[in-house]
Design a protein around this motif. Structure first.
Motif, PDB file in Angstrom:
ATOM      1  N   ARG A  34     102.713  21.672  63.520  1.00 22.65           N
ATOM      2  CA  ARG A  34     103.189  20.646  62.583  1.00 22.65           C
ATOM      3  C   ARG A  34     104.550  20.108  63.005  1.00 22.65           C
ATOM      4  O   ARG A  34     104.803  18.902  62.956  1.00 22.65           O
ATOM      5  N   LEU A  35     105.444  21.000  63.446  1.00 22.28           N
ATOM      6  CA  LEU A  35     106.768  20.598  63.909  1.00 22.28           C
ATOM      7  C   LEU A  35     106.659  19.602  65.054  1.00 22.28           C
ATOM      8  O   LEU A  35     107.289  18.530  65.030  1.00 22.28           O
ATOM      9  N   LEU A  36     105.843  19.911  66.050  1.00 24.76           N
ATOM     10  CA  LEU A  36     105.697  19.031  67.213  1.00 24.76           C
ATOM     11  C   LEU A  36     105.059  17.697  66.831  1.00 24.76           C
ATOM     12  O   LEU A  36     105.466  16.644  67.333  1.00 24.76           O
ATOM     13  N   ASN A  37     104.074  17.734  65.935  1.00 20.78           N
ATOM     14  CA  ASN A  37     103.418  16.492  65.508  1.00 20.78           C
ATOM     15  C   ASN A  37     104.405  15.556  64.813  1.00 20.78           C
ATOM     16  O   ASN A  37     104.395  14.335  65.048  1.00 20.78           O
ATOM     17  N   GLU A  38     105.262  16.114  63.967  1.00 21.54           N
ATOM     18  CA  GLU A  38     106.224  15.279  63.239  1.00 21.54           C
ATOM     19  C   GLU A  38     107.279  14.715  64.184  1.00 21.54           C
ATOM     20  O   GLU A  38     107.737  13.586  64.015  1.00 21.54           O
ATOM     21  N   VAL A  54     116.688  22.144  63.687  1.00 18.82           N
ATOM     22  CA  VAL A  54     117.667  23.214  63.547  1.00 18.82           C
ATOM     23  C   VAL A  54     116.961  24.559  63.635  1.00 18.82           C
ATOM     24  O   VAL A  54     115.958  24.793  62.958  1.00 18.82           O
ATOM     25  N   VAL A  55     117.467  25.446  64.485  1.00 20.48           N
ATOM     26  CA  VAL A  55     116.937  26.804  64.617  1.00 20.48           C
ATOM     27  C   VAL A  55     118.109  27.774  64.670  1.00 20.48           C
ATOM     28  O   VAL A  55     119.225  27.401  65.057  1.00 20.48           O
ATOM     29  N   THR A  56     117.862  29.038  64.300  1.00 15.10           N
ATOM     30  CA  THR A  56     118.925  30.037  64.378  1.00 15.10           C
ATOM     31  C   THR A  56     119.150  30.475  65.812  1.00 15.10           C
ATOM     32  O   THR A  56     120.284  30.697  66.236  1.00 15.10           O
ATOM     33  N   HIS A  57     118.074  30.629  66.586  1.00 19.22           N
ATOM     34  CA  HIS A  57     118.130  30.996  67.992  1.00 19.22           C
ATOM     35  C   HIS A  57     117.071  30.199  68.749  1.00 19.22           C
ATOM     36  O   HIS A  57     116.042  29.831  68.179  1.00 19.22           O
ATOM     37  N   LYS A  58     117.315  29.969  70.032  1.00 20.26           N
ATOM     38  CA  LYS A  58     116.339  29.254  70.865  1.00 20.26           C
ATOM     39  C   LYS A  58     115.000  29.979  70.882  1.00 20.26           C
ATOM     40  O   LYS A  58     113.936  29.355  70.846  1.00 20.26           O
ATOM     41  N   ASP A  59     115.034  31.315  70.921  1.00 26.60           N
ATOM     42  CA  ASP A  59     113.802  32.091  71.027  1.00 26.60           C
ATOM     43  C   ASP A  59     112.958  32.047  69.762  1.00 26.60           C
ATOM     44  O   ASP A  59     111.811  32.516  69.774  1.00 26.60           O
ATOM     45  N   ARG A  60     113.498  31.535  68.672  1.00 20.08           N
ATOM     46  CA  ARG A  60     112.691  31.412  67.454  1.00 20.08           C
ATOM     47  C   ARG A  60     111.601  30.372  67.642  1.00 20.08           C
ATOM     48  O   ARG A  60     110.562  30.434  66.975  1.00 20.08           O
ATOM     49  N   LEU A  61     111.812  29.404  68.517  1.00 25.75           N
ATOM     50  CA  LEU A  61     110.775  28.409  68.797  1.00 25.75           C
ATOM     51  C   LEU A  61     109.651  29.041  69.603  1.00 25.75           C
ATOM     52  O   LEU A  61     108.522  29.151  69.136  1.00 25.75           O
ATOM     53  N   LEU A  62     109.976  29.434  70.817  1.00 28.24           N
ATOM     54  CA  LEU A  62     109.005  30.057  71.718  1.00 28.24           C
ATOM     55  C   LEU A  62     109.743  31.046  72.604  1.00 28.24           C
ATOM     56  O   LEU A  62     110.912  30.835  72.951  1.00 28.24           O
ATOM     57  N   ARG A  63     109.049  32.107  72.975  1.00 26.00           N
ATOM     58  CA  ARG A  63     109.667  33.062  73.889  1.00 26.00           C
ATOM     59  C   ARG A  63     109.891  32.420  75.254  1.00 26.00           C
ATOM     60  O   ARG A  63     110.939  32.549  75.862  1.00 26.00           O
ATOM     61  N   PHE A  64     108.878  31.713  75.743  1.00 30.48           N
ATOM     62  CA  PHE A  64     108.986  30.956  76.989  1.00 30.48           C
ATOM     63  C   PHE A  64     108.449  29.557  76.721  1.00 30.48           C
ATOM     64  O   PHE A  64     107.338  29.409  76.234  1.00 30.48           O
ATOM     65  N   ALA A  86     110.672  26.990  75.297  1.00 25.92           N
ATOM     66  CA  ALA A  86     111.509  26.260  74.347  1.00 25.92           C
ATOM     67  C   ALA A  86     112.133  25.028  74.997  1.00 25.92           C
ATOM     68  O   ALA A  86     112.311  23.997  74.342  1.00 25.92           O
ATOM     69  N   GLU A  87     112.432  25.130  76.289  1.00 24.11           N
ATOM     70  CA  GLU A  87     113.039  23.988  76.989  1.00 24.11           C
ATOM     71  C   GLU A  87     112.115  22.773  76.982  1.00 24.11           C
ATOM     72  O   GLU A  87     112.580  21.635  76.955  1.00 24.11           O
ATOM     73  N   LEU A  88     110.813  23.006  77.011  1.00 22.30           N
ATOM     74  CA  LEU A  88     109.862  21.893  76.954  1.00 22.30           C
ATOM     75  C   LEU A  88     109.947  21.195  75.596  1.00 22.30           C
ATOM     76  O   LEU A  88     109.918  19.965  75.523  1.00 22.30           O
ATOM     77  N   VAL A  89     110.067  21.975  74.529  1.00 23.69           N
ATOM     78  CA  VAL A  89     110.221  21.392  73.194  1.00 23.69           C
ATOM     79  C   VAL A  89     111.515  20.584  73.127  1.00 23.69           C
ATOM     80  O   VAL A  89     111.549  19.480  72.572  1.00 23.69           O
ATOM     81  N   PHE A  90     112.592  21.116  73.715  1.00 25.08           N
ATOM     82  CA  PHE A  90     113.868  20.406  73.712  1.00 25.08           C
ATOM     83  C   PHE A  90     113.772  19.100  74.504  1.00 25.08           C
ATOM     84  O   PHE A  90     114.393  18.102  74.130  1.00 25.08           O
ATOM     85  N   VAL A  99     115.741  13.130  69.124  1.00 22.28           N
ATOM     86  CA  VAL A  99     115.901  14.151  68.084  1.00 22.28           C
ATOM     87  C   VAL A  99     117.019  15.110  68.509  1.00 22.28           C
ATOM     88  O   VAL A  99     116.959  15.694  69.595  1.00 22.28           O
ATOM     89  N   SER A 100     118.027  15.248  67.670  1.00 19.85           N
ATOM     90  CA  SER A 100     119.115  16.180  67.959  1.00 19.85           C
ATOM     91  C   SER A 100     118.636  17.611  67.736  1.00 19.85           C
ATOM     92  O   SER A 100     117.886  17.879  66.792  1.00 19.85           O
ATOM     93  N   VAL A 101     119.087  18.530  68.588  1.00 20.63           N
ATOM     94  CA  VAL A 101     118.737  19.940  68.447  1.00 20.63           C
ATOM     95  C   VAL A 101     120.003  20.723  68.112  1.00 20.63           C
ATOM     96  O   VAL A 101     121.010  20.639  68.820  1.00 20.63           O
TER      97      VAL A 101
END
Length: 208
Positions: free
Chosen positions: A113-117, A127-137, A139-143, A151-153
């Motif tokens: 849902r996050l990626l679709n929006e 906004v995330v507390t830590h980068k690893d909360r998105l994906l273990r490996f 996250a850079e692709l999402v960024f 979109v600001s991160v």
């Protein structure tokens, strides 16, 4: 019918100085036409997308929280509270999306849902507390997607995630479980012993 406006009107519309607009014109960031008196005129229909891109108040902030397993629900609630307090303090219109699942799982409902929006252009910041909360490996692709969609991160804690070792162990155990199910179908006692040994080693390391 196109509506052309003067450089002063265009600068006011975009919220920049006249000199800045002239520089943008020279750099090709905006286009203009010239009158018979050699005055710049700007197409209002062309300028409006620039104004839309600069205004992000119509887009929302999405905060994302995740833990790997059910026994980490307290940590999930803590993450959500931290995100809510931070976003509220900034005065942002926000929504918190949460997931319970491995950081190696790319098919979690909340992450999809996050990626679709983000792809739909509805999000101003993530906004995330830590980068690893998105994906273990990965996250850079999402960024990278966020950067492409303007979109600001915001990462509240750019240091080491205090639950990294625990989460990584759970992710490894999940992978072992998946491969165990596949290899057990081959009825290989050698494979079973190998996987059980690896699983035991991970569990012991997790308790240290």
């Amino acid at each position: 019918m196109n509506r052309y406006i003067s450089i002063g009107e265009a600068a006011q519309l975009l919220g920049v100085s006249v000199s800045t607009l002239r520089r943008w014109d020279r750099e090709g960031k905006v286009s203009s036409v010239r009158t018979s008196g050699n005055q710049r005129r700007y197409d209002l229909d062309v300028l409006l997308p620039h104004r839309v891109r600069q205004k992000t108040d119509c887009r929302k902030t999405l905060a994302y929280a995740r833990v790997s397993s059910h026994d980490q629900k307290e940590d999930l609630e803590r993450q959500k509270q931290v995100l809510e307090l931070y976003c509220a303090h900034q005065g942002w219109t926000f929504e918190v999306i949460s997931d319970l699942g491995s950081g190696m799982n790319y098919h979690k409902k909340g992450l999809k849902r996050l990626l679709n929006e983000i792809l739909d252009g509805c999000v101003a910041r993530l906004v995330v507390t830590h980068k690893d909360r998105l994906l273990r490996f990965g996250a850079e692709l999402v960024f990278a997607i966020c950067e492409a969609k303007n979109v600001s991160v915001v990462i509240l804690n750019s240091g080491e995630d205090t639950t990294f070792e625990e989460d990584l162990a759970k992710d490894v155990l999940e992978i072992i479980t998946v491969f165990s199910a596949r290899l057990y179908g081959l009825r290989s006692r050698k494979n079973q012993k190998l996987l059980e040994g690896v699983k035991k080693a991970v569990e012991e390391a997790q308790q240290c």
